[in-house]
Design a protein around this motif. Sequence first.
Motif, PDB file in Angstrom:
ATOM      1  N   ARG A  10     -65.844 -76.642 -62.064  1.00 26.69           N
ATOM      2  CA  ARG A  10     -64.999 -75.488 -61.730  1.00 26.69           C
ATOM      3  C   ARG A  10     -65.856 -74.240 -61.548  1.00 26.69           C
ATOM      4  O   ARG A  10     -65.621 -73.444 -60.634  1.00 26.69           O
ATOM      5  CB  ARG A  10     -63.968 -75.266 -62.837  1.00 26.69           C
ATOM      6  N   ARG A  11     -66.860 -74.090 -62.395  1.00 29.70           N
ATOM      7  CA  ARG A  11     -67.690 -72.893 -62.344  1.00 29.70           C
ATOM      8  C   ARG A  11     -68.800 -72.965 -61.299  1.00 29.70           C
ATOM      9  O   ARG A  11     -69.199 -71.949 -60.740  1.00 29.70           O
ATOM     10  CB  ARG A  11     -68.305 -72.643 -63.724  1.00 29.70           C
ATOM     11  N   LEU A  12     -69.276 -74.149 -61.045  1.00 27.57           N
ATOM     12  CA  LEU A  12     -70.446 -74.291 -60.178  1.00 27.57           C
ATOM     13  C   LEU A  12     -70.116 -74.673 -58.739  1.00 27.57           C
ATOM     14  O   LEU A  12     -70.999 -74.640 -57.881  1.00 27.57           O
ATOM     15  CB  LEU A  12     -71.394 -75.342 -60.764  1.00 27.57           C
ATOM     16  N   GLY A  13     -68.884 -75.051 -58.489  1.00 30.19           N
ATOM     17  CA  GLY A  13     -68.526 -75.446 -57.130  1.00 30.19           C
ATOM     18  C   GLY A  13     -69.309 -76.681 -56.699  1.00 30.19           C
ATOM     19  O   GLY A  13     -69.346 -77.671 -57.413  1.00 30.19           O
ATOM     20  N   ASN A  14     -69.959 -76.592 -55.545  1.00 30.87           N
ATOM     21  CA  ASN A  14     -70.645 -77.781 -55.025  1.00 30.87           C
ATOM     22  C   ASN A  14     -72.114 -77.871 -55.426  1.00 30.87           C
ATOM     23  O   ASN A  14     -72.880 -78.650 -54.860  1.00 30.87           O
ATOM     24  CB  ASN A  14     -70.524 -77.838 -53.497  1.00 30.87           C
ATOM     25  N   LYS A  15     -72.530 -77.077 -56.416  1.00 28.52           N
ATOM     26  CA  LYS A  15     -73.908 -77.217 -56.908  1.00 28.52           C
ATOM     27  C   LYS A  15     -74.077 -78.562 -57.611  1.00 28.52           C
ATOM     28  O   LYS A  15     -73.095 -79.209 -58.003  1.00 28.52           O
ATOM     29  CB  LYS A  15     -74.263 -76.075 -57.860  1.00 28.52           C
TER      30      LYS A  15
END
Length: 214
Positions: free
Chosen positions: A96-101
């Motif tokens: 949720r916090r990092l997205g597609n990292k």
Amino acid sequence: MKEFRLYAITGEQFHPGREMLEVMEEAIKGGVDIIQLRDKDGSPEEILKKAKALRELTRKYGVTFIVNDYIDIALEVDADGVHLGQDDVSLTEARRRLGNKIIGISTHAIEEALLAEEQGADYIGVGPVFPTKTKVDVVDPVTTAYVRQVAERIRIPFVAIGGIKLSNVDEVLAAGATRICAVSEIVGNSDVAGTCQAFLRKLEGAGASHAVDR
């Protein structure tokens, strides 16, 4: 994420008197594909400073940069991703916090590996394969039997880690690993780049062997 074969983690306790950036640059020149900053003792300010420096170095060479544990720091320096342990923030929250990292997860049993895959991890760590003194409170060695289980059942990339040396890596590769992570064997060596190149030769030899086997 980009394909990778050799993964190195910082371990400043293994190279007293040598600068971290110098050692990690040698590892990159030796062929390392991913660098992870792991610092369990430094203050957030110290870790942020190291992360900024490593982000600059890895960007210069086009190498993937991962931060262990610290999602906030990974975001602040625009790292490529994070690596999390079983007791860290959940993969769902991290996503949720990092997205597609990139999100990597340490696993020590096939149930953990299957769950990480199901929840969307980009890769998993498999270990410690052998006894290791790199971390305190480390779990018991999972042995090459776990490497073999993962190679047979897990579809996402996995990297074998934990006590891996040039002297025992052949056992790990024979169990089905195609990606290796080493800490003290790389950063604690007087010839960092040469050690990385030696690991890569073993990986290439195993790859040729697996191709023949198939």
